[in-house]
Design an enzyme around this catalytic site. Structure first.
Site, PDB file in Angstrom:
ATOM      1  N   GLY A   1      60.282  47.135  25.209  1.00  0.00           N
ATOM      2  CA  GLY A   1      58.966  47.344  24.594  1.00  0.00           C
ATOM      3  C   GLY A   1      58.340  45.978  24.365  1.00  0.00           C
TER       4      GLY A   1
ATOM      5  N   ASN B   1      59.987  42.817  22.397  1.00  0.00           N
ATOM      6  CA  ASN B   1      60.394  41.641  23.185  1.00  0.00           C
ATOM      7  C   ASN B   1      59.832  40.362  22.571  1.00  0.00           C
ATOM      8  OD1 ASN B   1      61.560  43.384  25.015  1.00  0.00           O
ATOM      9  ND2 ASN B   1      59.909  43.266  26.516  1.00  0.00           N
TER      10      ASN B   1
ATOM     11  N   ARG C   1      57.842  58.902  27.716  1.00  0.00           N
ATOM     12  CA  ARG C   1      57.394  58.464  26.401  1.00  0.00           C
ATOM     13  C   ARG C   1      56.207  59.266  25.869  1.00  0.00           C
ATOM     14  NH1 ARG C   1      54.915  52.566  27.804  1.00  0.00           N
ATOM     15  NH2 ARG C   1      55.079  52.351  25.571  1.00  0.00           N
TER      16      ARG C   1
ATOM     17  N   GLY D   1      52.252  29.392  36.589  1.00  0.00           N
ATOM     18  CA  GLY D   1      52.134  28.889  35.218  1.00  0.00           C
ATOM     19  C   GLY D   1      51.105  29.632  34.393  1.00  0.00           C
ATOM     20  N   ALA D   2      50.295  28.895  33.652  1.00  0.00           N
ATOM     21  CA  ALA D   2      49.317  29.539  32.770  1.00  0.00           C
ATOM     22  C   ALA D   2      48.162  28.585  32.503  1.00  0.00           C
ATOM     23  CB  ALA D   2      49.988  29.930  31.451  1.00  0.00           C
TER      24      ALA D   2
ATOM     25  N   ASP E   1      55.868  38.799  27.826  1.00  0.00           N
ATOM     26  CA  ASP E   1      56.139  38.929  26.382  1.00  0.00           C
ATOM     27  C   ASP E   1      56.867  37.677  25.871  1.00  0.00           C
ATOM     28  OD1 ASP E   1      55.233  41.541  26.820  1.00  0.00           O
ATOM     29  OD2 ASP E   1      57.271  42.256  27.183  1.00  0.00           O
TER      30      ASP E   1
END
Ligand SMILES: Nc1ncnc2c1ncn2[C@@H]1O[C@H](COP(=O)(O)OP(=O)(O)OP(=O)(O)O)[C@@H](O)[C@H]1O
Ligand SMILES: O=C(O)C(=O)C[C@H](O)[C@H](O)CO
Length: 332
Positions: A43, A47, A116, A246-247, A274
């Site tokens: 989840g 995480n 779920r 990357g980011a 996460d």
């Protein structure tokens, strides 16, 4: 609103969302012919909570689980990782949500199958207790983290989640929100509607490159920030995660970029986003500058992809620090 504060105490985070149990086959191949499945806690928000706890932050989780064996697995795992699970409700009326991973060794891709739709969180089994609302009011936590998944699992939970973010915004608590698009939970238009609904309450908007393409038809973080601002976003900025690339963050159009941290063998990328969020939030709350915080995010993201379970691979604070400083510790 300031988001990076020079805290004299251990920084703390509150997160809420649906924890799940994931059943993972031992080997790549079809789920239909697998002989062994291992259960792991998962989840997105759990995480991130575990990632933050491993990095030494105080973190509390809000949610409900079924009063069943999988709910116990989640509670025990969260507690064992040092996450405060006091705001988790055990629901007699509905079960813990589960999902399965099917792992294709050939394509290196993981497919997930959710069970779920009647889980406790999906049925609206959680709402903040008076005690939780008082703790928020008393600024027990320095930051609140949430993801779009919570808005897409059930109408009642969606209303509760929006009200909670609105309250956090009024209390001037920094709120990060990772849109975390899962097309198995809704189509693109429904996900966009979720974004517009929460946008006024957010401090940081996080997303991955595939989500950027789906929702905004671009991979330019500054353009995404502008679209959000035109729609009523008044927070600090946008963090765009680019997988192996990357980011990048955009704050008032100014971009800060970090490459991915090198990984010798990628096993499974589910949970990397996460983990990245945990590293980045921890960096921001520890007073790192934006670039260093992104780097800590990349370290946790890289560790995450080395294991099959969502959060098993996340690093501890000493391990992450060793990566960032290059100073080794004695291994044997
Ligand atoms: N193959 C990889 N090698 C090294 N680092 C990686 C790799 N994949 C992801 N990461 C790191 O993890 C971060 C988050 O991954 P990703 O961009 O896939 O996020 P996401 O799209 O939010 O993920 P998720 O699928 O968990 O929602 C990346 O920004 C990068 O730093
Ligand atoms: O997809 C979801 O709703 C989950 O939260 C399950 C996984 O643990 C999550 O996708 C990992 O990011």
């Amino acid at each position: 609103m300031t988001t990076t504060r020079d805290l004299q105490r251990t920084p703390s985070v509150f997160t809420f969302g649906e924890p799940l149990v994931v059943l993972v086959p031992d080997a790549p191949g079809l789920l239909a012919t697998t002989h062994q499945l291992r259960p792991y806690p998962a989840g997105a928000e759990l995480n991130t909570a575990v990632g933050l706890a491993r990095l030494g932050l105080n973190v509390a989780m809000g949610c409900s689980v079924g009063a069943d064996a999988f709910g116990q697995l989640i509670l025990k795992s969260g507690r064992a990782e040092g996450v405060n699970m006091a705001y988790v409700r055990q629901d007699e009326a509905a079960p813990t949500g589960v999902f399965f991973k099917q792992w294709s060794g050939l394509k290196g891709k993981t497919t997930v199958y959710y069970y779920r739709s009647t889980s406790s969180m999906a049925m609206g089994g959680w709402q903040p207790s008076e005690e939780l609302l008082r703790a928020l009011q008393a600024r027990t936590w320095d930051w609140v983290h949430s993801t779009g998944i919570t808005w897409m699992i059930g109408e009642r939970t969606r209303r509760v989640a929006t009200e909670l973010l609105e309250r956090c915004h009024m209390l001037e608590l920094p709120v990060s929100f990772d849109v975390n698009v899962r097309l198995k939970l809704g189509d693109v238009e429904q996900w966009r509607a979720c974004v517009w609904e929460v946008l006024p309450y957010l401090t940081w908007f996080l997303l991955g490159d595939e989500e950027a393409a789906l929702l905004f038809d671009t991979d330019d973080a500054a353009r995404i920030e502008q679209v959000l601002r035109d729609r009523g976003f008044s927070g600090e900025g946008v963090v765009l995660k680019l997988g192996e690339a990357g980011a990048v963050a955009s704050v008032q159009g100014a971009q800060t970029r970090t490459p991915a941290w090198p990984v010798s063998r990628v096993v499974d990328t589910v949970g990397a986003g996460d983990g990245f969020n945990a590293g980045w939030i921890a960096g921001m709350l520890r007073g790192f500058d934006l670039n260093e915080a992104l780097k800590l995010g990349a370290v946790v993201g890289a560790y995450a992809v080395t294991s099959m379970a969502d959060y098993d691979g996340y690093p501890t604070w000493p391990e992450a620090l060793q990566e960032l400083t290059g100073k080794g510790f004695v291994e044997r």
